[in-house]
Design a protein around this motif. Sequence first.
Motif, PDB file in Angstrom:
ATOM      1  N   VAL A  24     -13.299  14.283  40.649  1.00 31.85           N
ATOM      2  CA  VAL A  24     -14.905  14.598  40.658  1.00 31.85           C
ATOM      3  C   VAL A  24     -15.344  15.583  41.705  1.00 31.85           C
ATOM      4  O   VAL A  24     -14.802  15.363  43.036  1.00 31.85           O
ATOM      5  CB  VAL A  24     -15.772  13.290  40.748  1.00 31.85           C
ATOM      6  N   THR A  25     -16.427  16.283  41.701  1.00 32.57           N
ATOM      7  CA  THR A  25     -16.843  16.922  42.724  1.00 32.57           C
ATOM      8  C   THR A  25     -18.232  16.822  42.908  1.00 32.57           C
ATOM      9  O   THR A  25     -19.110  17.017  41.877  1.00 32.57           O
ATOM     10  CB  THR A  25     -16.516  18.553  42.614  1.00 32.57           C
ATOM     11  N   VAL A  26     -18.883  16.545  43.987  1.00 33.38           N
ATOM     12  CA  VAL A  26     -20.338  16.537  44.457  1.00 33.38           C
ATOM     13  C   VAL A  26     -20.701  17.481  44.979  1.00 33.38           C
ATOM     14  O   VAL A  26     -20.321  17.744  46.230  1.00 33.38           O
ATOM     15  CB  VAL A  26     -20.593  15.117  45.248  1.00 33.38           C
ATOM     16  N   ASP A  27     -21.717  18.637  44.578  1.00 31.68           N
ATOM     17  CA  ASP A  27     -22.238  19.826  45.201  1.00 31.68           C
ATOM     18  C   ASP A  27     -23.387  19.335  45.927  1.00 31.68           C
ATOM     19  O   ASP A  27     -24.308  18.651  45.694  1.00 31.68           O
ATOM     20  CB  ASP A  27     -22.391  20.811  44.158  1.00 31.68           C
ATOM     21  N   PRO A  28     -23.586  20.217  47.001  1.00 26.27           N
ATOM     22  CA  PRO A  28     -24.945  20.133  47.708  1.00 26.27           C
ATOM     23  C   PRO A  28     -26.148  20.345  46.822  1.00 26.27           C
ATOM     24  O   PRO A  28     -26.052  21.283  45.933  1.00 26.27           O
ATOM     25  CB  PRO A  28     -24.863  21.112  48.868  1.00 26.27           C
ATOM     26  N   GLY A  29     -27.222  19.653  46.977  1.00 28.69           N
ATOM     27  CA  GLY A  29     -28.392  19.686  46.257  1.00 28.69           C
ATOM     28  C   GLY A  29     -28.232  19.631  44.755  1.00 28.69           C
ATOM     29  O   GLY A  29     -29.094  19.749  43.735  1.00 28.69           O
ATOM     30  N   LYS A 186     -32.535  16.465  46.847  1.00 26.46           N
ATOM     31  CA  LYS A 186     -32.100  17.806  46.226  1.00 26.46           C
ATOM     32  C   LYS A 186     -32.483  18.913  46.893  1.00 26.46           C
ATOM     33  O   LYS A 186     -31.778  19.804  47.249  1.00 26.46           O
ATOM     34  CB  LYS A 186     -32.219  17.744  44.775  1.00 26.46           C
ATOM     35  N   ALA A 187     -33.897  18.888  47.010  1.00 26.00           N
ATOM     36  CA  ALA A 187     -34.520  20.214  47.790  1.00 26.00           C
ATOM     37  C   ALA A 187     -34.008  20.414  49.251  1.00 26.00           C
ATOM     38  O   ALA A 187     -33.865  21.466  49.707  1.00 26.00           O
ATOM     39  CB  ALA A 187     -35.857  20.001  47.771  1.00 26.00           C
ATOM     40  N   LYS A 188     -33.250  19.215  49.860  1.00 27.60           N
ATOM     41  CA  LYS A 188     -32.914  19.507  51.320  1.00 27.60           C
ATOM     42  C   LYS A 188     -31.573  19.708  51.203  1.00 27.60           C
ATOM     43  O   LYS A 188     -30.592  19.364  52.288  1.00 27.60           O
ATOM     44  CB  LYS A 188     -33.274  18.135  52.004  1.00 27.60           C
ATOM     45  N   ASN A 189     -30.775  19.812  50.154  1.00 28.58           N
ATOM     46  CA  ASN A 189     -29.244  20.081  49.772  1.00 28.58           C
ATOM     47  C   ASN A 189     -28.717  18.814  49.871  1.00 28.58           C
ATOM     48  O   ASN A 189     -27.249  19.007  50.415  1.00 28.58           O
ATOM     49  CB  ASN A 189     -28.927  21.352  50.729  1.00 28.58           C
ATOM     50  N   VAL A 190     -29.098  17.669  49.889  1.00 29.38           N
ATOM     51  CA  VAL A 190     -28.325  16.585  49.822  1.00 29.38           C
ATOM     52  C   VAL A 190     -27.577  16.483  48.568  1.00 29.38           C
ATOM     53  O   VAL A 190     -28.044  16.475  47.362  1.00 29.38           O
ATOM     54  CB  VAL A 190     -29.154  15.204  49.982  1.00 29.38           C
ATOM     55  N   GLY A 191     -26.335  16.292  48.597  1.00 29.83           N
ATOM     56  CA  GLY A 191     -25.451  16.067  47.192  1.00 29.83           C
ATOM     57  C   GLY A 191     -25.680  14.319  46.810  1.00 29.83           C
ATOM     58  O   GLY A 191     -25.558  13.505  47.754  1.00 29.83           O
ATOM     59  N   VAL A 205     -32.700  12.984  36.303  1.00 29.79           N
ATOM     60  CA  VAL A 205     -32.435  13.156  37.621  1.00 29.79           C
ATOM     61  C   VAL A 205     -31.011  13.763  37.663  1.00 29.79           C
ATOM     62  O   VAL A 205     -30.564  14.425  38.877  1.00 29.79           O
ATOM     63  CB  VAL A 205     -32.351  11.788  38.502  1.00 29.79           C
ATOM     64  N   GLY A 206     -30.318  14.030  36.603  1.00 26.31           N
ATOM     65  CA  GLY A 206     -29.133  14.320  36.823  1.00 26.31           C
ATOM     66  C   GLY A 206     -28.949  15.910  36.635  1.00 26.31           C
ATOM     67  O   GLY A 206     -29.586  16.482  36.061  1.00 26.31           O
ATOM     68  N   ASP A 207     -27.611  16.548  37.162  1.00 25.18           N
ATOM     69  CA  ASP A 207     -27.502  17.855  36.697  1.00 25.18           C
ATOM     70  C   ASP A 207     -26.074  18.009  36.195  1.00 25.18           C
ATOM     71  O   ASP A 207     -26.225  18.495  34.992  1.00 25.18           O
ATOM     72  CB  ASP A 207     -27.234  18.549  38.258  1.00 25.18           C
TER      73      ASP A 207
END
Length: 530
Positions: A24-29, A186-191, A205-207
């Motif tokens: 699993v990979t969690v990306d910024p934002g 998300k706008a602050k790049n929190v993953g 909410v999801g990407d």
Amino acid sequence: MTRLSLVGVSKIFGNSKVVDNVSVTVDPGKVHVLLGENGAGKSTVIKMMSGIYQPDEGHIEIDGEEVTIPNVDAARRLGIAVIHQELNMVGELSIMENLFLGNLPTKAGFVDRSTMRSKAIEALKMIGLDEDVSKPMKELGVARQQMVEIAKALMQNASILILDEPTAALTQNECQQLFSIIGQLKAKNVGMVFISHHLDEIPKVGDVVTVLRDGQYIDTVPASTPESELVKLMVGRNITNQYPRKAAERGRVLLKVDSLNRAGAIEDVSFEVHAGEVVGLAGLVGAGRTEVLRAIFGADSYDSGEVTVDGTRVAKNSIPQSIAAGVGLVPEDRHTQGLVLGASVADNLGMATMIPTAKFGFVNRSLQRNNEGETSRKLNIHMSDINQSVGSLSGGNQQKVVFGKWTMAHVKVLLLDEPTRGVDVGARVEIYELINEITAHGGAVLMASSDLPEVLGMSDRVLVMSGGRISGDMPVSEATQESVMSLAVSHMQDSDSVDSHSNSADIPPKGLTSDSLQNTYEDNREGVLQ
């Protein structure tokens, strides 16, 4: 910004590989949704992300570099924070004190309360929460408590935020507040990692969505993937009917409630439930549904009225008499009211039958174990063995244990308070089949639920409560979401009662489709909660 990756991780407990080669990979934002049935391995995965567990195989990477996360403090230093479903807070302490738990600022050897206060105010502003930081945490609703937990994580410079079932105990309006905060993060790049059993929340909410099944990686798909496809990925089969109610023959009256009253909670409540019948109990915040169930079961007293089970009057405020009469309760909060988490699956299943099956004052262990084993197999409880601690089971399997306790006791009347809260779609269907089995064998079910589609899908008749009173009684064939909601708000202007046992006891239905009725609910709810 931080990028977190689990690369081919596995986790083994005893002889069981509960997570097997998962990446699993969690990306910024971005919000990465983890989806799967109870017991699929989601909790184990996030525990490896946050340093509670270490992988037995595979490894973890931060920004492409392999790292070891030996404990929670190490995870925090790497910018990883978890908002657990069971909030990590001390209710008696203030918001400010909770924000600095375990990390008190000091000055000249003394706690620096001035710095605490200024940083706490700044942290709440960061998430748009307008509260006095000196207010005790217990005075906040669940949604605001979660917001404080998020603020605490951001104060620690978290760049990866893991949200474990954050909406399980929230109203629809509170969910929207949370989703707004997620958008800001998300706008602050929190993953973020997001876990939820409500499939309708995923596209909001999801990407991306990673689906796990039986501890194994199944697929990663866009958050816009249709619900039917997500369900198929989760359970490995199509579920064509989410509410498989099988009508049973309607028999004699098994439960009769006559003019039940308790000051400030319930008023002149009367109804009957017949053998073979599922009666849904619908209502909004403060409607009194939980109070009615607890009064029937004897967990709470009442001022006047009468409860009769199969023709025999049951004394008020007596759980033993209610159980002896054939009444069982699956409570809203299984952790604190339905289970002994440190005890085994076997001991929890046998709690309601231990005394009735005793011989000469001694527990009939042979009979109990036979019945417990048969019940666990029949309910398809996923466990290593029947001596496993019930607290280590997934939420859906824990709920099956609570049901199993009462099916072992062959109850005549089963009271259900939010029976599928925090339970995945596959386990929900299994629980619905248990309800069908109870009514097929001549039992009666009274089910209070905040999930209006569930009420309409699994009930034969619907009772609607408003302001502590019954405001409607209709066959399900005549009930719609709009008609139920109209009755649910009919007495709200007169009501000032709030469920005294849980801030989340009467959460409004997530399936509401009428915007006008939803607005009516929101307007009335504010008055009820004052």
